[in-house]
Scaffold this motif. Structure first.
Motif, PDB file in Angstrom:
ATOM      1  N   ASN A   1      47.896  41.705  36.122  1.00 44.54           N
ATOM      2  CA  ASN A   1      47.608  42.532  34.952  1.00 44.54           C
ATOM      3  C   ASN A   1      47.467  41.695  33.692  1.00 44.54           C
ATOM      4  O   ASN A   1      46.675  42.020  32.799  1.00 44.54           O
ATOM      5  CB  ASN A   1      48.711  43.576  34.752  1.00 44.54           C
ATOM      6  CG  ASN A   1      48.391  44.539  33.631  1.00 44.54           C
ATOM      7  OD1 ASN A   1      47.327  45.152  33.605  1.00 44.54           O
ATOM      8  ND2 ASN A   1      49.318  44.672  32.691  1.00 44.54           N
ATOM      9  N   GLN A   2      48.217  40.584  33.616  1.00 43.51           N
ATOM     10  CA  GLN A   2      48.163  39.715  32.456  1.00 43.51           C
ATOM     11  C   GLN A   2      47.158  38.574  32.649  1.00 43.51           C
ATOM     12  O   GLN A   2      46.278  38.343  31.822  1.00 43.51           O
ATOM     13  CB  GLN A   2      49.559  39.113  32.181  1.00 43.51           C
ATOM     14  CG  GLN A   2      50.682  40.125  32.110  1.00 43.51           C
ATOM     15  CD  GLN A   2      50.562  41.043  30.919  1.00 43.51           C
ATOM     16  OE1 GLN A   2      49.910  40.726  29.941  1.00 43.51           O
ATOM     17  NE2 GLN A   2      51.194  42.210  30.999  1.00 43.51           N
TER      18      GLN A   2
ATOM     19  N   TYR B   1      43.194  40.400  34.888  1.00 45.36           N
ATOM     20  CA  TYR B   1      42.489  41.533  34.292  1.00 45.36           C
ATOM     21  C   TYR B   1      42.671  41.601  32.780  1.00 45.36           C
ATOM     22  O   TYR B   1      41.873  42.254  32.091  1.00 45.36           O
ATOM     23  CB  TYR B   1      42.961  42.840  34.936  1.00 45.36           C
ATOM     24  CG  TYR B   1      42.714  42.879  36.424  1.00 45.36           C
ATOM     25  CD1 TYR B   1      41.454  43.161  36.931  1.00 45.36           C
ATOM     26  CD2 TYR B   1      43.731  42.590  37.322  1.00 45.36           C
ATOM     27  CE1 TYR B   1      41.215  43.177  38.299  1.00 45.36           C
ATOM     28  CE2 TYR B   1      43.507  42.610  38.691  1.00 45.36           C
ATOM     29  CZ  TYR B   1      42.247  42.900  39.172  1.00 45.36           C
ATOM     30  OH  TYR B   1      42.009  42.912  40.534  1.00 45.36           O
ATOM     31  N   GLY B   2      43.684  40.924  32.257  1.00 50.60           N
ATOM     32  CA  GLY B   2      43.940  40.984  30.816  1.00 50.60           C
ATOM     33  C   GLY B   2      43.574  39.729  30.062  1.00 50.60           C
ATOM     34  O   GLY B   2      44.084  39.500  28.957  1.00 50.60           O
ATOM     35  N   ASN B   3      42.677  38.902  30.630  1.00 48.14           N
ATOM     36  CA  ASN B   3      42.410  37.589  30.014  1.00 48.14           C
ATOM     37  C   ASN B   3      41.193  37.584  29.095  1.00 48.14           C
ATOM     38  O   ASN B   3      40.519  36.577  28.960  1.00 48.14           O
ATOM     39  CB  ASN B   3      42.262  36.512  31.100  1.00 48.14           C
ATOM     40  CG  ASN B   3      41.018  36.696  31.947  1.00 48.14           C
ATOM     41  OD1 ASN B   3      40.166  37.529  31.654  1.00 48.14           O
ATOM     42  ND2 ASN B   3      40.906  35.915  33.011  1.00 48.14           N
ATOM     43  N   THR B   4      40.916  38.721  28.437  1.00 49.63           N
ATOM     44  CA  THR B   4      39.822  38.791  27.469  1.00 49.63           C
ATOM     45  C   THR B   4      40.386  39.131  26.091  1.00 49.63           C
ATOM     46  O   THR B   4      41.585  39.393  25.943  1.00 49.63           O
ATOM     47  CB  THR B   4      38.792  39.864  27.869  1.00 49.63           C
ATOM     48  OG1 THR B   4      39.402  41.165  27.760  1.00 49.63           O
ATOM     49  CG2 THR B   4      38.306  39.651  29.302  1.00 49.63           C
TER      50      THR B   4
ATOM     51  N   ASN C   1      48.030  48.771  30.672  1.00 49.28           N
ATOM     52  CA  ASN C   1      47.306  48.629  31.930  1.00 49.28           C
ATOM     53  C   ASN C   1      45.927  48.050  31.656  1.00 49.28           C
ATOM     54  O   ASN C   1      45.065  48.704  31.064  1.00 49.28           O
ATOM     55  CB  ASN C   1      47.182  50.002  32.602  1.00 49.28           C
ATOM     56  CG  ASN C   1      46.553  49.941  33.973  1.00 49.28           C
ATOM     57  OD1 ASN C   1      45.742  49.066  34.267  1.00 49.28           O
ATOM     58  ND2 ASN C   1      46.917  50.879  34.831  1.00 49.28           N
ATOM     59  N   ASN C   2      45.687  46.812  32.094  1.00 46.33           N
ATOM     60  CA  ASN C   2      44.389  46.168  31.900  1.00 46.33           C
ATOM     61  C   ASN C   2      43.427  46.409  33.056  1.00 46.33           C
ATOM     62  O   ASN C   2      42.272  45.999  32.983  1.00 46.33           O
ATOM     63  CB  ASN C   2      44.585  44.665  31.712  1.00 46.33           C
ATOM     64  CG  ASN C   2      45.324  44.331  30.431  1.00 46.33           C
ATOM     65  OD1 ASN C   2      44.931  44.736  29.343  1.00 46.33           O
ATOM     66  ND2 ASN C   2      46.425  43.598  30.550  1.00 46.33           N
TER      67      ASN C   2
ATOM     68  N   PHE D   1      47.430  50.263  40.264  1.00 46.63           N
ATOM     69  CA  PHE D   1      48.244  49.195  40.849  1.00 46.63           C
ATOM     70  C   PHE D   1      48.423  48.015  39.896  1.00 46.63           C
ATOM     71  O   PHE D   1      48.598  46.868  40.321  1.00 46.63           O
ATOM     72  CB  PHE D   1      47.618  48.723  42.161  1.00 46.63           C
ATOM     73  CG  PHE D   1      47.434  49.831  43.173  1.00 46.63           C
ATOM     74  CD1 PHE D   1      48.416  50.776  43.367  1.00 46.63           C
ATOM     75  CD2 PHE D   1      46.270  49.927  43.913  1.00 46.63           C
ATOM     76  CE1 PHE D   1      48.261  51.810  44.292  1.00 46.63           C
ATOM     77  CE2 PHE D   1      46.096  50.945  44.839  1.00 46.63           C
ATOM     78  CZ  PHE D   1      47.100  51.898  45.030  1.00 46.63           C
ATOM     79  N   ALA D   2      48.427  48.294  38.597  1.00 48.36           N
ATOM     80  CA  ALA D   2      48.540  47.237  37.591  1.00 48.36           C
ATOM     81  C   ALA D   2      49.912  46.570  37.576  1.00 48.36           C
ATOM     82  O   ALA D   2      50.065  45.498  36.997  1.00 48.36           O
ATOM     83  CB  ALA D   2      48.226  47.788  36.204  1.00 48.36           C
ATOM     84  N   SER D   3      50.911  47.177  38.208  1.00 42.28           N
ATOM     85  CA  SER D   3      52.264  46.608  38.165  1.00 42.28           C
ATOM     86  C   SER D   3      52.498  45.555  39.242  1.00 42.28           C
ATOM     87  O   SER D   3      53.623  45.083  39.410  1.00 42.28           O
ATOM     88  CB  SER D   3      53.301  47.724  38.319  1.00 42.28           C
ATOM     89  OG  SER D   3      53.260  48.283  39.634  1.00 42.28           O
ATOM     90  N   ALA D   4      51.455  45.171  39.981  1.00 42.95           N
ATOM     91  CA  ALA D   4      51.613  44.184  41.048  1.00 42.95           C
ATOM     92  C   ALA D   4      52.148  42.862  40.511  1.00 42.95           C
ATOM     93  O   ALA D   4      51.692  42.370  39.474  1.00 42.95           O
ATOM     94  CB  ALA D   4      50.279  43.952  41.753  1.00 42.95           C
TER      95      ALA D   4
END
Length: 410
Positions: A223-224, A227-230, A238-239, A255-258
């Motif tokens: 998630n960090q 998917y959250g690297n922009t 939730n990214n 499933f962002a908490s993986a």
């Protein structure tokens, strides 16, 4: 006067040094724009079930056959068979001029490195992972069908929707048809070398008319780190995609908490003259759900999932040049998975077709169509609905798309 002479002398030496080095810089780009018809898209409506309804839509969008971008690439001959290389590449929407990749200016690629014809390449920056490098050219979206033929939600990243920040990558030279690649991304978390880190391995092998490829991608704290690297990424939210109201990724947005994500992907392709046929398989696993390091668990895991949510994706495609300037493509994709904590799985079946006519080496016009049917329960604990990359999800179990577009390369 003395200072002026000193500056002039320094500039002369700098220019002279540059003149001895053989170097080049190339400006390049691509513009893809078209008109779409969609039979059903989600639309926000207060009081409606799940806060939304559905309706047909005519729209204009960019980057469906191929993502619109511009960039600079360059190299400098260092002697001894070595060159310095760089690429900076920005994605944008032709219709609005807005930046893509979450508003990141050089969101598609940004790297610098060294290359040798005998030793390979070492590059550092924002780059593609080894699955993209090894398997990316061997997928249906590369053959007249574009993003409509990407695996649903690009769940295995074969279509390179997500890039890797802060990475070091090695790519081998071609070794009798075999090319190998490996990447490591530094998480940069104080006191924890592994947190937010990513690594991948891949290989591509050509033997006559047959091409084989495989790749593996391991993502810690996806998630960090992934998917959250922009520029639009959040350290807490939730990214992967909105799970309420109008959804942005119902297939796996829940499933962002993986704590980690693992992807294994493979492909085979055979070329016989103007005819190409290929197939692929991917396994995707969102593991260690409910990891506090994912962010605010109320946002990343509102359904309180634990354990692992796994998916399997299967695809087959074919392409044929009817004439040297007219290409036809068709594909079928089946994705199933997401069962966790007693929640049922979901299944997504997609059929795509496209025809591409080349007006010149740089300009082509095309028509494409697709239909996806969903069943089961998606990651948001709602009835599964279709979701095509670059489009808004449907509000019913079937979504039909059609597009007419033009692409120009420069």
């Amino acid at each position: 006067m003395k200072l002026a002479k000193t500056l002039i002398g320094a500039l002369t030496l700098t220019a002279g040094g540059a003149a001895f080095a053989q170097s080049s810089v190339t400006l390049y780009g691509l513009l893809d724009e078209g008109v779409n018809y969609t039979n059903n898209v989600q639309t926000a409506r207060a009081g409606a079930p799940n806060g939304r309804t559905g309706a047909s839509q005519w729209s204009m969008s960019s980057g469906v056959l191929q993502a619109s971008r511009w960039g600079l690439r360059g190299n400098e001959d260092l002697g001894g068979g070595y060159k310095a290389i760089f690429v900076v590449e920005s994605g944008f929407d032709v219709g609005t001029g807005k930046l893509q990749q979450g508003g990141t200016f050089f969101g598609r690629q940004s790297y610098v490195g060294l290359t040798s014809s005998t030793l390979g390449n070492v590059t550092l920056g924002r780059q593609y992972d080894s699955i993209v490098d090894s398997i990316g050219p061997m997928q249906a979206g590369s053959f007249a069908m574009g993003a409509f033929a990407d695996h649903p939600g690009d769940i295995d990243n074969v279509a390179d929707v997500v890039r890797i920040n802060n990475s070091v990558k090695y790519t081998s030279p071609n070794l009798a048809g075999l090319t190998l690649t490996g990447l490591y991304s530094f998480g940069g978390a104080p006191g924890s070398f592994g947190r937010n880190s990513i690594y991948s391995l891949g290989g591509h092998y050509d033997i006559g008319s047959l091409s084989l490829a495989a790749g593996y991608l391991h993502i810690n704290n996806p998630n960090q780190s992934f998917y959250g690297n922009t520029a639009a990424g959040s350290a807490t939210a939730n990214n992967l995609g909105s799970v309420t109201g109008v959804q942005t990724n119902p297939i796996y947005g829940g499933f962002a908490s993986a704590g980690k994500e693992q992807i294994f992907s493979s492909a085979a392709q055979y070329t016989l003259g103007a005819f190409i046929v290929g197939l692929g398989y991917s396994n995707i696993r969102f593991q260690d759900l409910n990891d506090p390091a994912s962010g605010n668990l109320a946002l990343t895991n509102p359904f309180r999932y634990t354990g692992t949510a796994a998916f399997n994706n299967y695809n087959v495609y074919a392409s044929y040049f009817i004439t040297p300037v007219l290409q036809f493509g068709a594909s079928y994709n089946y994705l199933r998975g997401g069962s966790v904590n007693g929640k049922d799985s979901a299944a997504y079946q997609t059929i795509n077709t496209g025809i591409d006519y080349f007006l010149s080496k740089r300009t082509d016009v095309y028509i494409m169509g697709a239909v996806m049917r969903a069943s089961g329960v998606d990651s948001t604990q709602q009835a599964a609905v279709p979701y095509f990359v670059t489009m808004t999800p449907s509000n019913i179990s079937t979504q039909v798309l059609a597009r007419v577009g033009i692409r120009h390369k420069f």
